[in-house]
Scaffold this active site. Structure first.
Site, mmCIF file in Angstrom:
data_model
loop_
_atom_site.group_PDB
_atom_site.id
_atom_site.type_symbol
_atom_site.label_atom_id
_atom_site.label_comp_id
_atom_site.label_asym_id
_atom_site.label_seq_id
_atom_site.Cartn_x
_atom_site.Cartn_y
_atom_site.Cartn_z
ATOM 1 N N GLY A 190 27.733 14.576 14.805
ATOM 2 C CA GLY A 190 27.012 13.051 15.016
ATOM 3 C C GLY A 190 27.465 12.420 16.093
ATOM 4 C CD GLN A 212 30.335 7.145 15.136
ATOM 5 O OE1 GLN A 212 29.089 7.714 15.141
ATOM 6 N NE2 GLN A 212 31.560 7.419 14.569
ATOM 7 C CB CYS A 249 33.740 8.748 10.923
ATOM 8 S SG CYS A 249 33.477 7.602 11.709
ATOM 9 C CG LEU A 250 33.803 11.224 16.440
ATOM 10 C CD1 LEU A 250 32.348 11.632 17.301
ATOM 11 C CD2 LEU A 250 34.673 11.821 17.004
ATOM 12 C CG HIS A 272 28.939 10.575 8.487
ATOM 13 N ND1 HIS A 272 29.839 10.230 7.508
ATOM 14 C CD2 HIS A 272 28.763 9.678 10.353
ATOM 15 C CE1 HIS A 272 30.955 9.983 8.568
ATOM 16 N NE2 HIS A 272 30.658 9.439 10.182
ATOM 17 C CD GLU A 273 26.886 10.516 12.657
ATOM 18 O OE1 GLU A 273 26.659 9.124 13.288
ATOM 19 O OE2 GLU A 273 27.021 11.027 12.724
ATOM 20 C CG HIS A 294 27.854 5.451 11.484
ATOM 21 N ND1 HIS A 294 28.988 4.511 11.393
ATOM 22 C CD2 HIS A 294 28.543 6.640 11.683
ATOM 23 C CE1 HIS A 294 30.211 5.125 11.441
ATOM 24 N NE2 HIS A 294 29.700 7.446 11.476
#
Length: 185
Positions: free
Chosen positions: A60, A65, A110-111, A153-154, A157
Site C-alpha cells: 500500500g 507519503q 511502512c515505506l 494502515h493506509e 496515513h
C-alpha cells in the site's frame, strides 16, 4: 514513476497531517497521482523492477507519503485465496467493523519508516469500507485478514497516524484481548 527518493520518511510533517478530501471530477494531476500510487505498489512487488529501481516492496502507498495532502491510497495484495485485491481508494471510510481484532504476528512495516519497529498493532479483523474510484464511482468492499490490516494502515496515513502509534510503548508484545494473530505465508 515513483521511486523511494519520492517517499517522505518518519518525522516529515506531511505524515502527521490530516489529508484533504479529493474533489470530483478529478483533475489530471489527481488522476495521475492515483495511478502512480498503484503503479508503485505493483512495480515494488515485481522482483526485477524492485531490484532495477531500488524499490522497497509495499502492498500500500498513500498520497501523504509523497508529501501530498490528499485522501487517496492504492492497495495491491495477494489474498489468502490467491485472488488479487487491487484498488485505488479515494476519500475512503470504514463504515463497519468486527468486534474481533487481529494483528500481524511479524509486526507492521511502512515505506516511510526505515527502521524495524517491534510490537503488535491492533486492527479490526474484518471491515466494510466505502470509497471512490478515479471516475468518481462509489464502491463498497468487505475486507478481512491482510487486506483489512493494510486498508487500516493506509487510512491511518490519511489521518496523520503512524502504525507505531498503536503499539503499547511499555509492552509492545502485550496480549490484545479478543485478537487473533494473522500470519502471512
Amino acid at each position: 514513476m515513483i521511486l523511494m527518493e519520492h517517499i517522505v520518511r518518519e518525522g516529515h510533517p506531511a505524515l502527521r497531517t490530516r489529508a484533504e478530501e479529493m474533489k470530483f471530477p478529478l483533475s489530471e494531476t489527481d488522476r495521475e497521482l492515483s495511478e502512480d500510487l498503484m503503479e508503485y505498489v505493483i512495480n515494488s512487488q515485481d522482483p526485477d523492477l524492485s531490484l532495477e529501481f531500488g524499490l522497497r516492496p509495499g502492498i500500500g502507498l498513500a498520497a501523504p507519503q509523497l508529501n501530498i495532502s490528499k485522501r487517496v491510497f492504492a492497495l495491491h495484495i495477494e489474498s489468502e485465496d490467491n485472488e488479487a485485491i487491487s484498488f485505488i481508494a479515494i476519500n475512503p471510510k470504514i463504515i463497519s467493523h468486527s468486534v474481533e481484532k487481529t494483528y500481524l504476528a511479524a509486526g507492521e512495516g511502512c515505506l516511510s519508516v526505515d527502521r524495524d519497529v517491534e510490537g503488535y498493532v491492533p486492527r479490526y479483523a474484518r471491515i466494510t469500507i466505502k470509497a471512490y474510484d478515479t471516475e468518481g464511482n462509489e464502491f463498497k468492499k468487505r475486507l478481512k485478514g491482510l487486506a483489512a490490516i493494510a486498508f487500516q494502515h493506509e487510512l491511518d496515513h490519511l489521518n496523520g497516524v503512524m502504525f507505531f502509534d498503536h503499539i503499547d510503548k511499555n509492552k509492545p508484545y502485550k496480549d490484545i484481548p479478543g485478537a487473533t494473530p494473522f500470519e502471512r505465508d
